[in-house]
Design a protein around this motif. Structure first.
Motif, PDB file in Angstrom:
ATOM      1  N   LEU A  54      33.469  32.337   4.807  1.00 13.22           N
ATOM      2  CA  LEU A  54      32.856  33.005   6.068  1.00 13.22           C
ATOM      3  C   LEU A  54      33.679  34.332   6.313  1.00 13.22           C
ATOM      4  O   LEU A  54      33.082  35.132   6.918  1.00 13.22           O
ATOM      5  CB  LEU A  54      33.305  31.927   7.057  1.00 13.22           C
ATOM      6  CG  LEU A  54      32.580  30.601   6.880  1.00 13.22           C
ATOM      7  CD1 LEU A  54      33.089  29.660   8.189  1.00 13.22           C
ATOM      8  CD2 LEU A  54      31.065  30.680   6.974  1.00 13.22           C
ATOM      9  N   SER A  55      35.078  34.328   5.910  1.00 17.16           N
ATOM     10  CA  SER A  55      35.734  35.707   6.179  1.00 17.16           C
ATOM     11  C   SER A  55      34.984  36.875   5.623  1.00 17.16           C
ATOM     12  O   SER A  55      34.713  38.062   6.037  1.00 17.16           O
ATOM     13  CB  SER A  55      37.370  35.328   5.722  1.00 17.16           C
ATOM     14  OG  SER A  55      37.900  36.488   6.269  1.00 17.16           O
ATOM     15  N   ALA A  57      27.224  18.687   1.339  1.00 14.09           N
ATOM     16  CA  ALA A  57      26.509  19.045   2.874  1.00 14.09           C
ATOM     17  C   ALA A  57      27.278  20.293   3.471  1.00 14.09           C
ATOM     18  O   ALA A  57      26.779  21.106   3.862  1.00 14.09           O
ATOM     19  CB  ALA A  57      26.437  17.849   3.482  1.00 14.09           C
ATOM     20  N   PHE A  58      28.628  20.195   3.270  1.00 16.43           N
ATOM     21  CA  PHE A  58      29.622  21.447   3.906  1.00 16.43           C
ATOM     22  C   PHE A  58      29.155  22.564   3.492  1.00 16.43           C
ATOM     23  O   PHE A  58      29.156  23.515   3.927  1.00 16.43           O
ATOM     24  CB  PHE A  58      30.963  20.512   3.548  1.00 16.43           C
ATOM     25  CG  PHE A  58      32.016  21.828   4.040  1.00 16.43           C
ATOM     26  CD1 PHE A  58      32.291  22.293   5.259  1.00 16.43           C
ATOM     27  CD2 PHE A  58      32.754  22.509   2.930  1.00 16.43           C
ATOM     28  CE1 PHE A  58      33.046  23.258   5.554  1.00 16.43           C
ATOM     29  CE2 PHE A  58      33.699  23.336   3.198  1.00 16.43           C
ATOM     30  CZ  PHE A  58      34.031  23.710   4.426  1.00 16.43           C
ATOM     31  N   ALA A  87      27.119  28.122   3.679  1.00 21.95           N
ATOM     32  CA  ALA A  87      26.389  29.010   2.935  1.00 21.95           C
ATOM     33  C   ALA A  87      25.126  29.707   4.024  1.00 21.95           C
ATOM     34  O   ALA A  87      25.231  30.895   4.188  1.00 21.95           O
ATOM     35  CB  ALA A  87      25.574  28.696   1.894  1.00 21.95           C
ATOM     36  N   ARG A  88      24.884  28.670   5.049  1.00 20.00           N
ATOM     37  CA  ARG A  88      24.032  29.029   5.969  1.00 20.00           C
ATOM     38  C   ARG A  88      24.684  30.099   7.252  1.00 20.00           C
ATOM     39  O   ARG A  88      24.222  31.270   7.607  1.00 20.00           O
ATOM     40  CB  ARG A  88      23.449  28.009   6.664  1.00 20.00           C
ATOM     41  CG  ARG A  88      22.314  27.177   6.052  1.00 20.00           C
ATOM     42  CD  ARG A  88      21.798  25.884   6.662  1.00 20.00           C
ATOM     43  NE  ARG A  88      21.380  25.877   7.997  1.00 20.00           N
ATOM     44  CZ  ARG A  88      20.924  24.985   8.786  1.00 20.00           C
ATOM     45  NH1 ARG A  88      21.445  23.755   8.517  1.00 20.00           N
ATOM     46  NH2 ARG A  88      20.687  25.282  10.184  1.00 20.00           N
ATOM     47  N   GLU A 125      23.822  32.605  10.360  1.00 18.55           N
ATOM     48  CA  GLU A 125      23.073  31.861  11.167  1.00 18.55           C
ATOM     49  C   GLU A 125      24.048  31.159  12.318  1.00 18.55           C
ATOM     50  O   GLU A 125      25.459  30.789  11.855  1.00 18.55           O
ATOM     51  CB  GLU A 125      22.609  30.511  10.280  1.00 18.55           C
ATOM     52  CG  GLU A 125      21.819  29.738  11.018  1.00 18.55           C
ATOM     53  CD  GLU A 125      20.921  28.863  10.400  1.00 18.55           C
ATOM     54  OE1 GLU A 125      20.547  28.926   9.056  1.00 18.55           O
ATOM     55  OE2 GLU A 125      20.223  27.860  10.859  1.00 18.55           O
ATOM     56  N   PRO A 126      23.929  31.126  13.513  1.00 14.43           N
ATOM     57  CA  PRO A 126      24.830  30.799  14.688  1.00 14.43           C
ATOM     58  C   PRO A 126      25.358  29.212  14.313  1.00 14.43           C
ATOM     59  O   PRO A 126      24.425  28.368  13.931  1.00 14.43           O
ATOM     60  CB  PRO A 126      23.952  30.806  15.832  1.00 14.43           C
ATOM     61  CG  PRO A 126      22.885  31.672  15.529  1.00 14.43           C
ATOM     62  CD  PRO A 126      22.533  31.525  14.251  1.00 14.43           C
ATOM     63  N   LEU A 127      26.949  29.143  14.480  1.00 11.08           N
ATOM     64  CA  LEU A 127      27.123  27.902  14.303  1.00 11.08           C
ATOM     65  C   LEU A 127      26.708  26.919  15.186  1.00 11.08           C
ATOM     66  O   LEU A 127      26.387  25.544  14.672  1.00 11.08           O
ATOM     67  CB  LEU A 127      28.660  28.142  14.769  1.00 11.08           C
ATOM     68  CG  LEU A 127      29.528  26.792  14.749  1.00 11.08           C
ATOM     69  CD1 LEU A 127      29.742  26.310  13.253  1.00 11.08           C
ATOM     70  CD2 LEU A 127      31.077  26.991  15.393  1.00 11.08           C
TER      71      LEU A 127
END
Ligand SMILES: C[S@@+](CC[C@H](N)C(=O)[O-])C[C@H]1O[C@@H](n2cnc3c(N)ncnc32)[C@H](O)[C@@H]1O
Length: 283
Positions: free
Chosen positions: A18-19, A58-59, A64-65, A70-72
């Motif tokens: 994410l970073s 799933a995580f 990746a999304r 894509e918003p949390l």
């Protein structure tokens, strides 16, 4: 991502991804995403880094999304607003903390919170404004209008979810155009981003929020030119309307409101100190 084996390893790997995608609060978001993927409270993730995650797939898909910005809230399908947990998603604008100042302003004009008031919410989206206001006015009833059938479906589910379905109706409409009747309180947070500025917004907004919830036309003020005459027509004598606008739009909105023969009772600032909404009355 390598195959993480524990909660701590999952969070660290997710946060790195994410970073790298430019997300500022990467570690906190990775923890929230893992909690959502595992179906547990966030505290179960932050408190037990050594616990194994048997199936991190799933995580990894959710990370990746999110890395594609894509918003949390689209990942979790929900968002907090005025202490209500509301469904949100691709059909609706995510309720913003700044819009809580509209709720405060609206409640501020109600002298008796037990009165059986009628509340109209133009451009209701998730229904967040209407539901938040009604949550503080136990005998009031509300009508939410939106042009988007998908948003209306979300708003209806939200009303069910927070136990207010019996006091609310959500109907399709083009602002107040086909409405009649008189309302004691009118709420409206219309789209107000100038068209040319949408591409400059964060990708979470520009790429994932519905254009119809953002685009206010060339100067951002198209909706106000339609909604303010509707307010003039639909506002009960002694009632008030509260209208949200973007930072720096206060003077232009004031001009539209006063040209219609309405008066601005009060301007309310948001958390960042920007003028954010106007409380409007009839002369
Ligand atoms: C900025 S969003 C606000 C949503 C919600 N009230 C909130 O505060 O989060 C504007 C909303 O207006 C709706 N909208 C746009 N054009 C409309 C129109 N012509 N008539 C009714 N609603 C409209 C959009 O679908 C969107 O839900």
């Amino acid at each position: 991502m390598t195959q993480p084996m524990t909660i701590g390893e999952c969070v660290a790997a997710g946060a790195r991804q994410l970073s790298a995608a430019g997300i500022v609060d990467a570690r906190r978001e990775a923890r929230l995403i893992l909690a959502h993927a595992l179906g547990v409270e966030p505290v179960a993730v932050s408190g037990y880094p050594e616990r194994p995650v048997p199936d991190p797939e799933a995580f990894e898909r959710l990370i990746a999304r999110r890395a594609r910005r894509e918003p949390l809230s689209h990942l979790t399908g929900q968002r907090e607003f005025w202490s209500l947990t509301l469904e949100t998603g691709p059909a609706t604008l995510d309720p913003r903390p700044d819009s809580e100042s509209l709720v405060e302003a609206a409640l501020g004009v109600v002298p008796d919170r037990t009165a059986p008031l009628s509340v109209l919410d133009l451009g209701t989206g998730t229904g967040c404004l209407l539901l938040a206001v009604l949550s503080e006015l136990p005998r009031a009833a509300g009508l939410g209008i939106d042009v988007s059938p998908a948003a209306l479906a979300v708003a209806r589910r939200n009303a069910e979810r927070v136990g207010m379905a019996s006091r609310t109706r959500f109907e399709p409409g083009d602002w107040g155009r086909r409405l009649d009747g008189q309302f004691d309180l009118i709420l409206c947070n219309p789209p107000y981003i100038p068209t040319g500025e949408i591409a400059e917004l964060q990708p979470e907004v520009a790429d994932f929020e519905p254009r119809i919830a953002l685009d206010g036309g060339a100067d951002g003020l198209d909706a106000y030119r339609v909604v303010v005459p509707d307010i003039m027509r639909l506002l009960a004598a002694g009632g008030a309307a509260v209208l949200e606008f973007g930072a720096g739009q206060g003077a232009a909105v004031t001009q539209i409101v006063t040209a219609e023969g309405l008066v601005i009772d009060r301007m309310t600032r948001d958390l960042a100190g920007h003028e954010r909404c106007a409380t409007i009355r009839k002369r």
